[in-house]
Write a protein that holds these residues in place. Sequence first.
Motif, PDB file in Angstrom:
ATOM      1  N   ALA A 121      11.621   7.838  -4.560  1.00 47.57           N
ATOM      2  CA  ALA A 121      11.279   7.587  -3.146  1.00 47.57           C
ATOM      3  C   ALA A 121      12.163   8.461  -2.240  1.00 47.57           C
ATOM      4  O   ALA A 121      11.690   9.021  -1.245  1.00 47.57           O
ATOM      5  N   LEU A 122      13.429   8.610  -2.620  1.00 47.77           N
ATOM      6  CA  LEU A 122      14.355   9.422  -1.815  1.00 47.77           C
ATOM      7  C   LEU A 122      13.961  10.903  -1.859  1.00 47.77           C
ATOM      8  O   LEU A 122      14.049  11.621  -0.855  1.00 47.77           O
ATOM      9  N   GLU A 123      13.485  11.328  -3.018  1.00 48.01           N
ATOM     10  CA  GLU A 123      13.008  12.722  -3.154  1.00 48.01           C
ATOM     11  C   GLU A 123      11.852  12.989  -2.170  1.00 48.01           C
ATOM     12  O   GLU A 123      11.822  14.008  -1.489  1.00 48.01           O
ATOM     13  N   GLN A 124      10.931  12.028  -2.105  1.00 54.07           N
ATOM     14  CA  GLN A 124       9.796  12.185  -1.183  1.00 54.07           C
ATOM     15  C   GLN A 124      10.278  12.161   0.266  1.00 54.07           C
ATOM     16  O   GLN A 124       9.803  12.911   1.105  1.00 54.07           O
ATOM     17  N   VAL A 131      11.839  14.953   5.406  1.00 57.34           N
ATOM     18  CA  VAL A 131      12.894  15.388   6.334  1.00 57.34           C
ATOM     19  C   VAL A 131      12.903  16.909   6.443  1.00 57.34           C
ATOM     20  O   VAL A 131      12.989  17.472   7.540  1.00 57.34           O
ATOM     21  N   LEU A 132      12.785  17.566   5.291  1.00 62.04           N
ATOM     22  CA  LEU A 132      12.796  19.042   5.294  1.00 62.04           C
ATOM     23  C   LEU A 132      11.650  19.588   6.133  1.00 62.04           C
ATOM     24  O   LEU A 132      11.841  20.445   6.988  1.00 62.04           O
ATOM     25  N   GLU A 133      10.457  19.045   5.909  1.00 63.33           N
ATOM     26  CA  GLU A 133       9.277  19.580   6.601  1.00 63.33           C
ATOM     27  C   GLU A 133       9.228  19.194   8.079  1.00 63.33           C
ATOM     28  O   GLU A 133       8.719  19.939   8.905  1.00 63.33           O
ATOM     29  N   ASN A 134       9.778  18.023   8.408  1.00 64.87           N
ATOM     30  CA  ASN A 134       9.591  17.531   9.768  1.00 64.87           C
ATOM     31  C   ASN A 134      10.813  17.600  10.669  1.00 64.87           C
ATOM     32  O   ASN A 134      10.681  17.505  11.884  1.00 64.87           O
ATOM     33  N   LEU A 135      12.008  17.748  10.082  1.00 64.42           N
ATOM     34  CA  LEU A 135      13.208  17.845  10.917  1.00 64.42           C
ATOM     35  C   LEU A 135      13.882  19.209  10.734  1.00 64.42           C
ATOM     36  O   LEU A 135      14.120  19.922  11.693  1.00 64.42           O
ATOM     37  N   THR A 156       0.806  -1.224   0.000  1.00 65.46           N
ATOM     38  CA  THR A 156       0.000   0.000   0.000  1.00 65.46           C
ATOM     39  C   THR A 156       0.841   1.277   0.000  1.00 65.46           C
ATOM     40  O   THR A 156       0.378   2.324  -0.462  1.00 65.46           O
ATOM     41  N   ALA A 157       2.071   1.199   0.506  1.00 62.12           N
ATOM     42  CA  ALA A 157       2.909   2.419   0.540  1.00 62.12           C
ATOM     43  C   ALA A 157       3.178   2.861  -0.908  1.00 62.12           C
ATOM     44  O   ALA A 157       3.471   2.035  -1.772  1.00 62.12           O
ATOM     45  N   LYS A 158       3.085   4.168  -1.139  1.00 68.84           N
ATOM     46  CA  LYS A 158       3.271   4.673  -2.502  1.00 68.84           C
ATOM     47  C   LYS A 158       4.744   4.576  -2.936  1.00 68.84           C
ATOM     48  O   LYS A 158       5.037   4.286  -4.096  1.00 68.84           O
ATOM     49  N   TYR A 159       5.645   4.839  -2.003  1.00 70.10           N
ATOM     50  CA  TYR A 159       7.085   4.795  -2.313  1.00 70.10           C
ATOM     51  C   TYR A 159       7.757   3.866  -1.325  1.00 70.10           C
ATOM     52  O   TYR A 159       7.420   3.887  -0.146  1.00 70.10           O
ATOM     53  N   HIS A 218      24.020   3.182  -9.321  1.00 68.58           N
ATOM     54  CA  HIS A 218      23.337   4.434  -9.624  1.00 68.58           C
ATOM     55  C   HIS A 218      22.752   5.055  -8.343  1.00 68.58           C
ATOM     56  O   HIS A 218      22.815   6.276  -8.146  1.00 68.58           O
ATOM     57  N   ASN A 219      22.219   4.198  -7.485  1.00 65.26           N
ATOM     58  CA  ASN A 219      21.526   4.713  -6.288  1.00 65.26           C
ATOM     59  C   ASN A 219      22.467   5.118  -5.151  1.00 65.26           C
ATOM     60  O   ASN A 219      22.177   6.065  -4.412  1.00 65.26           O
ATOM     61  N   LEU A 220      23.584   4.412  -5.007  1.00 62.74           N
ATOM     62  CA  LEU A 220      24.470   4.681  -3.855  1.00 62.74           C
ATOM     63  C   LEU A 220      24.935   6.146  -3.772  1.00 62.74           C
ATOM     64  O   LEU A 220      24.883   6.745  -2.682  1.00 62.74           O
ATOM     65  N   PRO A 221      25.371   6.760  -4.893  1.00 60.54           N
ATOM     66  CA  PRO A 221      25.808   8.162  -4.783  1.00 60.54           C
ATOM     67  C   PRO A 221      24.681   9.106  -4.363  1.00 60.54           C
ATOM     68  O   PRO A 221      24.941  10.138  -3.724  1.00 60.54           O
ATOM     69  N   LEU A 222      23.425   8.745  -4.705  1.00 55.91           N
ATOM     70  CA  LEU A 222      22.302   9.602  -4.289  1.00 55.91           C
ATOM     71  C   LEU A 222      22.200   9.614  -2.762  1.00 55.91           C
ATOM     72  O   LEU A 222      21.964  10.649  -2.135  1.00 55.91           O
ATOM     73  N   TYR A 223      22.378   8.429  -2.185  1.00 57.17           N
ATOM     74  CA  TYR A 223      22.355   8.351  -0.717  1.00 57.17           C
ATOM     75  C   TYR A 223      23.556   9.086  -0.115  1.00 57.17           C
ATOM     76  O   TYR A 223      23.442   9.741   0.909  1.00 57.17           O
ATOM     77  N   ASP A 224      24.714   8.950  -0.777  1.00 54.31           N
ATOM     78  CA  ASP A 224      25.920   9.648  -0.285  1.00 54.31           C
ATOM     79  C   ASP A 224      25.641  11.140  -0.168  1.00 54.31           C
ATOM     80  O   ASP A 224      25.915  11.767   0.862  1.00 54.31           O
TER      81      ASP A 224
END
Length: 374
Positions: free
Chosen positions: A359-362, A367-371, A18-21, A283-289
Amino acid sequence: MNIQPFKLERYYTLHEHTAKYSLCNSDCEAMTIADLLSLEREAKEAFENMWLGYTHTQGSPELRRDISKIYSKITPDDLAVCTGAQEPIFLFSHAVLNSDDEVIVQIPCYQSLQSVPESIGCKVLSWSVQYEKNIPCFDIEALKKMITNKTKVIYLNAPHNPTGFLFTKEEQQAIIELARINNIIIFCDEVYRELEHKPSFAIPAFADAYENGVSIGVMSKAYSLPGLRIGWLATQNRTILEKVTMLKEYTTICNAGPSEFLAGIALRNRHAILNKNLKIIQHNLPLYDTFFTKYADFFSWYKPNAGPIAFVKMHFEINDMAFAEQAIKKKGVLILPGGVYDFNGYFRIGFGRQKIPEALEQFESFVLENLVEK
Ligand SMILES: Cc1ncc(COP(=O)(O)O)c(C=O)c1O
């Protein structure tokens, strides 16, 4: 049987569909049956004409031959094909353990490695991760001190869910030597094996490296085909193999023939599938970095050498279960809270799926809105 609810699987049952991302899957991007059949000429016709009778309890000889190619010493006769990786954990534990045995388990862990021996009545000792400057490690001297004359099995998971930790060859040898002199079986869950981020990080399978080693593998993770529900147990120890096969006659009897057929195609083409999955990971690892550098005040992570998952430490005061619930509620993003591993203050992320960037963008907006803005 008195067994604990499987916290991680309960959590997935609630949210996975059910989770969208999703930011935390431990499998890599799956394929369709058509994609798989296109990997070999005449496979489509052969698949359509398959006879849907009962199959071999131990797994078809052809599939066992294909699986044995992943190993150096293990032969087709040293393998029992099972339903996923979950079934061989259950079968092995019930085949080998008695209630007065002791076992040692790497902690945190995929829960069945701990809860199945507990449900049999065994004393389960935790070999706990230690973080040194944010890098997970498992102290072999501490393991040595935990061994008694009742220790029957050491349960390992390499590469490790959830930390992403992988032993070096030297550490692996030291553990094997400890087990050998104390006559202990090593059961290693190797469902993330062959997803090393560099070939030099790879270590041998415990089933190859140790005469009383048991390795389990599966199509679900590195080969990205969880829907096939095909896994296996590999060991040079024939007594264990026979006990597991006998017990399987009480659980699933044999595997689904169509799944065995499709798993064979995937394994014969495994290098192409692994390359596809490693490309997604790279491809994904540098995004997390970038993300964790930007939000270093809130999180830190250990970037693993292998596998599609990592464990992230939270540097703020909120319960990880509540944090994960808020991420789903506010942005539809699924992360896996450390609480499902009884390891609070962390959450698990994944990087084997194609849609990680969105999913990381969301998650970043959450994080921006809540932390950040609080
Ligand atoms: C370490 C580990 N072992 C076993 C399993 C179970 O694998 P399967 O779903 O293929 O049975 C999982 C699934 O997440 C896992 O992470």
